[in-house]
Design a protein around this motif. Structure first.
Motif, short mmCIF file in Angstrom:
data_model
loop_
_atom_site.label_atom_id
_atom_site.label_comp_id
_atom_site.label_asym_id
_atom_site.label_seq_id
_atom_site.Cartn_x
_atom_site.Cartn_y
_atom_site.Cartn_z
N LEU A 120 0.84 -1.21 0.00
CA LEU A 120 0.00 0.00 0.00
C LEU A 120 0.86 1.25 0.00
N GLU A 121 1.96 1.24 0.78
CA GLU A 121 2.83 2.42 0.85
C GLU A 121 3.37 2.76 -0.53
N LYS A 122 3.83 1.73 -1.24
CA LYS A 122 4.43 1.99 -2.56
C LYS A 122 3.36 2.43 -3.57
N ILE A 123 2.15 1.91 -3.44
CA ILE A 123 1.08 2.35 -4.34
C ILE A 123 0.77 3.82 -4.07
N TYR A 124 0.71 4.18 -2.79
CA TYR A 124 0.45 5.58 -2.42
C TYR A 124 1.53 6.48 -3.03
N GLU A 125 2.78 6.07 -2.87
CA GLU A 125 3.87 6.90 -3.39
C GLU A 125 3.87 6.93 -4.92
N ALA A 126 3.48 5.83 -5.54
CA ALA A 126 3.42 5.80 -7.01
C ALA A 126 2.45 6.88 -7.51
N LEU A 127 1.29 6.96 -6.85
CA LEU A 127 0.30 7.95 -7.27
C LEU A 127 0.73 9.36 -6.91
N LEU A 128 1.36 9.50 -5.77
CA LEU A 128 1.77 10.83 -5.31
C LEU A 128 2.90 11.40 -6.16
N TYR A 129 3.88 10.57 -6.44
CA TYR A 129 5.08 11.05 -7.16
C TYR A 129 5.10 10.66 -8.64
N ASN A 130 4.01 10.07 -9.10
CA ASN A 130 3.93 9.62 -10.50
C ASN A 130 5.10 8.70 -10.85
N ARG A 131 5.31 7.69 -10.06
CA ARG A 131 6.42 6.79 -10.30
C ARG A 131 5.96 5.34 -10.14
N TYR A 132 6.54 4.39 -10.77
CA TYR A 132 7.63 4.45 -11.75
C TYR A 132 6.99 4.23 -13.10
N GLU A 133 7.18 5.16 -13.97
CA GLU A 133 6.47 5.07 -15.25
C GLU A 133 7.08 3.98 -16.13
N VAL A 134 6.22 3.16 -16.72
CA VAL A 134 6.67 2.07 -17.58
C VAL A 134 6.56 2.52 -19.03
N THR A 135 7.67 2.43 -19.74
CA THR A 135 7.66 2.82 -21.15
C THR A 135 8.16 1.62 -21.97
N VAL A 136 7.73 1.58 -23.22
CA VAL A 136 8.20 0.53 -24.13
C VAL A 136 8.63 1.23 -25.42
N ASP A 137 9.82 0.89 -25.90
CA ASP A 137 10.32 1.47 -27.14
C ASP A 137 9.24 1.30 -28.24
N PRO A 138 8.92 2.38 -28.98
CA PRO A 138 7.80 2.31 -29.94
C PRO A 138 7.94 1.21 -30.99
N THR A 139 9.16 0.94 -31.46
CA THR A 139 9.31 -0.11 -32.48
C THR A 139 9.01 -1.48 -31.88
N VAL A 140 9.55 -1.68 -30.68
CA VAL A 140 9.27 -2.95 -29.97
C VAL A 140 7.78 -3.04 -29.68
N ALA A 141 7.22 -1.92 -29.20
CA ALA A 141 5.80 -1.92 -28.79
C ALA A 141 4.89 -2.30 -29.96
N ALA A 142 5.17 -1.78 -31.16
CA ALA A 142 4.29 -2.07 -32.30
C ALA A 142 4.24 -3.57 -32.57
N LYS A 143 5.42 -4.21 -32.49
CA LYS A 143 5.46 -5.66 -32.78
C LYS A 143 4.87 -6.48 -31.63
N ALA A 144 5.19 -6.07 -30.39
CA ALA A 144 4.69 -6.82 -29.23
C ALA A 144 3.17 -6.69 -29.13
N ARG A 145 2.66 -5.49 -29.45
CA ARG A 145 1.21 -5.26 -29.37
C ARG A 145 0.47 -6.20 -30.33
N ARG A 146 1.07 -6.42 -31.50
CA ARG A 146 0.45 -7.32 -32.47
C ARG A 146 0.26 -8.72 -31.86
N ALA A 147 1.30 -9.21 -31.15
CA ALA A 147 1.21 -10.55 -30.54
C ALA A 147 0.11 -10.58 -29.47
#
Ligand code: 13P
Ligand code: SF4
Length: 363
Positions: free
Chosen positions: A327-354
């Motif tokens: 719960l503490e980490k969820i609270y901090e995630a929302l408060l500090y906007n962390r940790y954002e998950v990103t996926v490289d767009p080229t990888v994402a396009a292919k992975a999304r297809r699967a």
């Protein structure tokens, strides 16, 4: 049809680090500090405590209730939802989860969610899947080190080597893999739909990576020849058939239900095998007097909260990755906007297809 192993020709890869998640600066003002369990708060939170009282003690609730309230306020302020996997502890699962379920159910929710922010109360590959299906949303994972032994058992290079070793054979990847691995595969599957996905391809042979035990289980359900990788879930592979027999002898009338990531002797000794969601449905529908869920330990607590008439015999194997989420980490995630998950767009396009192929094939 015998199950074959691909790993004999290919060395098992080194574990991958979880993908980069950059800490971000604070973006919202803190809500009332989530500290005091006042009589007013106790009254306000009483209906929620009623739901978890069989699995959360009053002493624990003193600590959890203010955090649950603060998280629910922050969610509204940030237009956020929490996707909670079945392995989350009850105060998270029942207290702050907006959508709860197995990997497939959470992926489907991620695809249609309207909120701007998704907090993944689960592990990193699940957050990546949410990002793939909701690329315009901010996806946060409360602890970026929440990995998975299956996801770290195989790399994109391994998959490319498999493709070269088995030309023309489709590659089905279990959802418990990184986006970079999914990008190299033809279609994704989860424990709910693996047999259906394998058969949907209409071919005599498929590679099913990376869980050797899921592959063995699927092989018992289909005539399609399955070629497996050598990965394993560090939680489920610890269960043994011998333990199942010992528990049955000690607990007359016990029903045993197992996740397909378990070794074959465990599955053979069980009364039912299915994904975490299928296991929950089984208990809620059959209402056995006594049951053992052969899977991650917290799931029994979550079901017990809703089925107090059922006695749960608990072999307590915890997933160290899932248990990083609090719960503490969820609270901090929302408060500090962390940790954002990103996926490289080229990888994402292919992975999304699967992943999208899976969602279509399992519809
Ligand atoms: P489910 O898809 O059945 O929820 O499984 C996910 C998982 O990580 C099991 O260990
Ligand atoms: Fe991965 Fe096993 Fe943990 Fe599920 S329980 S996240 S498969 S290590």
């Amino acid at each position: 049809m015998a199950l074959r192993s691909a790993h004999s020709a290919l060395a098992l890869s080194q574990p991958q680090p979880a993908a980069a998640c950059a800490p971000r600066a604070r973006t919202v003002d803190p809500v009332t500090p989530p500290l005091a369990f006042t009589p007013a708060l106790k009254r306000e939170m009483a209906p929620l405590y009623e739901r978890v009282k069989h699995v959360v003690t009053p002493m624990e609730w003193v600590h959890y209730a203010p955090l649950v309230k603060a998280i629910n306020e922050l969610k509204a302020k940030r237009n956020a939802v929490i996707l909670a996997h079945n392995y989350m502890t009850p105060e998270i699962f029942h207290g702050v989860g907006d959508f709860r379920g197995d990997s497939l159910q959470l992926a489907k929710e991620a695809a249609r969610v309207e909120a701007q922010v998704i907090v993944q109360a689960g592990v990193h590959f699940m957050a990546e899947t949410s990002k793939l299906l909701s690329p315009d949303k901010t996806v946060l994972i409360p602890d970026p080190l929440a990995g998975c032994s299956l996801a770290s058992s195989i790399t994109p290079e391994d998959v490319r080597a498999l493709r070269a070793a088995y030309p023309g054979v489709p590659i089905v990847t279990y959802v418990n893999t990184s986006a970079a691995v999914k990008a190299e595969c033809d279609i994704c599957c989860t424990s709910s739909n693996a047999v259906k996905i394998v058969e949907s391809l209409g071919v005599p042979r498929v590679l099913l990576i990376p869980d050797q035990y899921l592959a063995k289980y699927v092989q018992t359900k289909t005539k399609v020849e399955i070629i497996a990788w050598k990965g394993a879930c560090e939680v489920h592979e610890r269960f043994t058939g011998e333990e199942m027999e010992t528990m049955r002898a000690a607990e007359p009338g016990l029903k045993i239900i197992a996740h397909p990531e378990c070794p074959p002797d465990v599955i053979q000794a069980s009364d039912f095998t299915g994904s975490t969601a299928a296991m929950i449905d089984w208990v809620k529908t059959k209402r056995p007097a006594k049951v053992m869920l052969v899977t991650e330990c917290s799931m029994a607590s979550n079901v017990a909260a809703e089925a107090p008439d059922v006695e749960f015999i608990r072999p307590c194997n915890l997933c160290p990755h899932m248990k990083r989420i609090s719960l503490e980490k969820i609270y901090e995630a929302l408060l500090y906007n962390r940790y954002e998950v990103t996926v490289d767009p080229t990888v994402a396009a292919k992975a999304r297809r699967a992943v999208e192929h899976m969602v279509e094939a399992s519809a």
